[in-house]
Scaffold this motif. Structure first.
Motif, short mmCIF file in Angstrom:
data_model
loop_
_atom_site.label_atom_id
_atom_site.label_comp_id
_atom_site.label_asym_id
_atom_site.label_seq_id
_atom_site.Cartn_x
_atom_site.Cartn_y
_atom_site.Cartn_z
N MET A 68 26.15 29.84 -56.33
CA MET A 68 26.63 29.63 -54.98
C MET A 68 26.41 30.90 -54.16
SD MET A 68 30.40 28.57 -53.44
CE MET A 68 31.27 30.03 -54.02
N ILE A 69 25.92 30.72 -52.93
CA ILE A 69 25.76 31.83 -51.98
C ILE A 69 26.64 31.52 -50.78
CG2 ILE A 69 24.19 33.16 -50.56
CD1 ILE A 69 21.90 32.20 -52.33
N ALA A 70 27.53 32.43 -50.44
CA ALA A 70 28.43 32.22 -49.31
C ALA A 70 28.13 33.20 -48.18
CB ALA A 70 29.89 32.37 -49.75
N ILE A 71 27.97 32.67 -46.98
CA ILE A 71 27.67 33.44 -45.77
C ILE A 71 26.50 34.37 -46.02
CG2 ILE A 71 28.56 34.94 -43.97
CD1 ILE A 71 29.91 32.26 -44.02
N SER A 72 25.31 33.84 -45.88
CA SER A 72 24.11 34.59 -46.21
C SER A 72 23.11 34.61 -45.05
CB SER A 72 23.45 33.97 -47.44
OG SER A 72 22.24 34.62 -47.76
N SER A 73 22.10 35.43 -45.20
CA SER A 73 20.98 35.44 -44.27
C SER A 73 19.89 34.53 -44.83
CB SER A 73 20.42 36.87 -44.12
OG SER A 73 19.88 37.32 -45.34
N ASP A 74 19.00 34.08 -43.96
CA ASP A 74 17.86 33.29 -44.42
C ASP A 74 17.02 34.09 -45.40
OD1 ASP A 74 18.59 31.16 -42.86
OD2 ASP A 74 17.14 31.54 -41.27
N GLU A 75 16.87 35.37 -45.11
CA GLU A 75 16.07 36.25 -45.96
C GLU A 75 16.58 36.27 -47.39
OE1 GLU A 75 15.06 41.05 -46.22
OE2 GLU A 75 16.94 40.33 -45.34
N PHE A 76 17.90 36.35 -47.54
CA PHE A 76 18.47 36.41 -48.88
C PHE A 76 18.26 35.10 -49.63
CE2 PHE A 76 21.98 36.25 -51.97
CZ PHE A 76 21.74 37.43 -52.66
N VAL A 77 18.49 33.99 -48.96
CA VAL A 77 18.27 32.68 -49.59
C VAL A 77 16.81 32.53 -50.00
CG1 VAL A 77 18.34 30.18 -49.28
CG2 VAL A 77 20.18 31.60 -48.37
N ASP A 78 15.91 32.92 -49.11
CA ASP A 78 14.47 32.84 -49.42
C ASP A 78 14.16 33.62 -50.69
OD1 ASP A 78 13.98 31.34 -47.16
OD2 ASP A 78 13.30 33.03 -45.94
N ARG A 79 14.71 34.82 -50.79
CA ARG A 79 14.38 35.68 -51.93
C ARG A 79 14.98 35.13 -53.22
NH1 ARG A 79 10.65 37.84 -54.33
NH2 ARG A 79 11.10 39.71 -55.55
N VAL A 80 16.17 34.55 -53.16
CA VAL A 80 16.77 33.94 -54.35
C VAL A 80 15.89 32.78 -54.83
CG1 VAL A 80 18.71 32.61 -55.25
CG2 VAL A 80 19.14 34.62 -53.84
N VAL A 81 15.46 31.94 -53.90
CA VAL A 81 14.62 30.79 -54.26
C VAL A 81 13.29 31.26 -54.85
CG1 VAL A 81 13.36 28.80 -53.36
CG2 VAL A 81 15.69 29.27 -52.55
N GLU A 82 12.71 32.29 -54.25
CA GLU A 82 11.41 32.79 -54.70
C GLU A 82 11.47 33.49 -56.05
OE1 GLU A 82 10.30 35.40 -51.58
OE2 GLU A 82 9.94 33.80 -50.11
N SER A 83 12.55 34.19 -56.31
CA SER A 83 12.61 35.06 -57.49
C SER A 83 13.35 34.48 -58.69
CB SER A 83 13.28 36.39 -57.12
OG SER A 83 14.64 36.19 -56.76
N SER A 84 14.11 33.42 -58.48
CA SER A 84 14.97 32.93 -59.56
C SER A 84 14.87 31.42 -59.75
CB SER A 84 16.43 33.31 -59.28
OG SER A 84 16.56 34.69 -59.00
N ILE A 85 14.87 31.02 -60.99
CA ILE A 85 14.94 29.59 -61.34
C ILE A 85 16.34 29.32 -61.85
CG2 ILE A 85 14.04 27.76 -62.81
CD1 ILE A 85 11.41 29.26 -62.94
N CYS A 86 17.01 28.35 -61.25
CA CYS A 86 18.36 28.03 -61.68
C CYS A 86 18.58 26.52 -61.68
CB CYS A 86 19.40 28.71 -60.78
SG CYS A 86 19.33 28.23 -59.04
N LYS A 87 19.64 26.09 -62.31
CA LYS A 87 19.95 24.66 -62.41
C LYS A 87 20.41 24.09 -61.08
CE LYS A 87 22.88 21.45 -65.03
NZ LYS A 87 23.90 21.35 -66.12
N GLN A 88 21.17 24.88 -60.32
CA GLN A 88 21.74 24.41 -59.06
C GLN A 88 21.95 25.59 -58.13
OE1 GLN A 88 25.46 21.80 -58.87
NE2 GLN A 88 26.29 23.76 -58.16
N LEU A 89 21.59 25.40 -56.85
CA LEU A 89 21.83 26.42 -55.83
C LEU A 89 22.53 25.78 -54.65
CD1 LEU A 89 21.56 29.23 -54.65
CD2 LEU A 89 19.24 28.65 -53.89
#
Length: 220
Positions: A68-89
Motif C-alpha cells: 500500500m502507498i498512501a499520499i504519494s507522487s506520480d513519480e513514486f508510483v511509477d518507480r514502484v511499478v517499474e522496479s518491483s513485482i508484487c502480488k498487489q499494489l
C-alpha cells in the motif's frame, strides 16, 4: 471512507475498470480538489533517483507482497511499478484526479480515495506500507499506527519517508497549510508510539535533505 468520496467515485476507483479523466466531470459540485502539485518534485538528478530507490528498497518488496502507498507522487508510483513485482499494489490518496491518472496508466494498480485509517479489509493484510507523505495525513501518529497494526501481516514493514527532508516539509507547510498539516516525527516520539502499537523502528535517517524511517510490525 472520507467524506469527499461519493458512491460513484468509490465504485469507479475500486473496480478493475479503467478510470478516465472524463469521469472527473461527474464529481459532485461540492467536491474541491486540493493542490497536490508540490509533491511532483522536478528533479531528474541521479541523487534524487537514488533517494527514491532507497525508499522503495526499504520496503523489501517481493513477488508475494501486498503493498500500500498512501499520499504519494506520480513519480513514486511509477518507480514502484517499474522496479518491483508484487502480488498487489494499492494506492490511497485524497485526490480523485491523481488516482484517475494512475489508473489510466496502470490497470492492475488498485486505487482508493479515502483515509488510510479506514482501509477496507478486503485488501489486507499488507506486507509493505509506504507513508510517502505522512505530513498530509490529518491524523495523529498514534491513530495511524493503531490502524496499520490491524491491517499489517506479521513482519510487515512500514516506510515513512520524504526525499527532500524535514526542512522542505516545513517550507511546504507554510505554503500549503491546508494540505501539509504536520511535520515528520522525531526519533524518540516515533520509537515510543511505534512500540505502543507493536512496531519496532529498525532504521531512522533524519538528514537535512532526506528522511527515512523503517518500522517492522512485531506480531505479539
Amino acid at each position: 471512507m472520507s467524506s469527499m468520496s461519493s458512491s460513484l467515485t468509490s465504485l469507479a476507483l475500486t473496480s478493475p475498470l479503467h478510470v478516465s479523466r472524463k469521469c472527473l466531470s461527474l464529481q459532485p459540485a461540492h467536491v474541491m480538489e486540493k493542490d497536490w502539485s508540490f509533491l511532483e518534485h522536478p528533479d531528474s538528478s541521479a541523487e534524487h533517483k537514488q533517494k527514491i530507490d532507497e525508499i522503495i528498497s526499504a520496503g523489501e518488496i517481493t513477488e508475494t507482497s501486498k503493498v500500500m502507498i498512501a499520499i504519494s507522487s506520480d513519480e513514486f508510483v511509477d518507480r514502484v511499478v517499474e522496479s518491483s513485482i508484487c502480488k498487489q499494489l494499492l494506492v490511497v490518496h485524497d485526490s480523485l484526479f491523481m488516482l484517475a491518472c494512475i489508473k489510466e496508466k496502470y490497470d492492475k494498480v488498485m486505487c482508493w480515495q479515502g483515509e488510510v485509517i479506514y482501509i477496507p479489509e478486503k485488501w489486507t493484510p499488507f506486507d509493505v506500507v509506504f507513508l510517502y507523505f505522512l505530513p498530509a495525513l490529518p491524523f495523529e501518529l498514534d491513530q495511524i499506527l493503531d490502524a496499520l497494526r490491524k491491517c499489517c501481516s506479521p513482519g510487515a514493514r512500514v516506510v515513512i519517508s520524504h526525499p527532500q527532508g524535514r526542512q522542505m516539509v516545513e517550507e511546504q507547510q507554510k505554503q500549503y497549510p491546508d494540505v501539509v498539516v504536520s511535520n515528520l516525527p522525531e526519533k524518540m516520539l516515533l520509537q515510543n508510539v511505534a512500540a505502543h502499537h507493536s512496531f519496532e523502528v529498525v532504521k531512522f535517517v533524519d538528514e537535512p535533505a532526506f528522511y527515512l524511517a523503517i518500522l517492522k510490525f512485531i506480531n505479539q
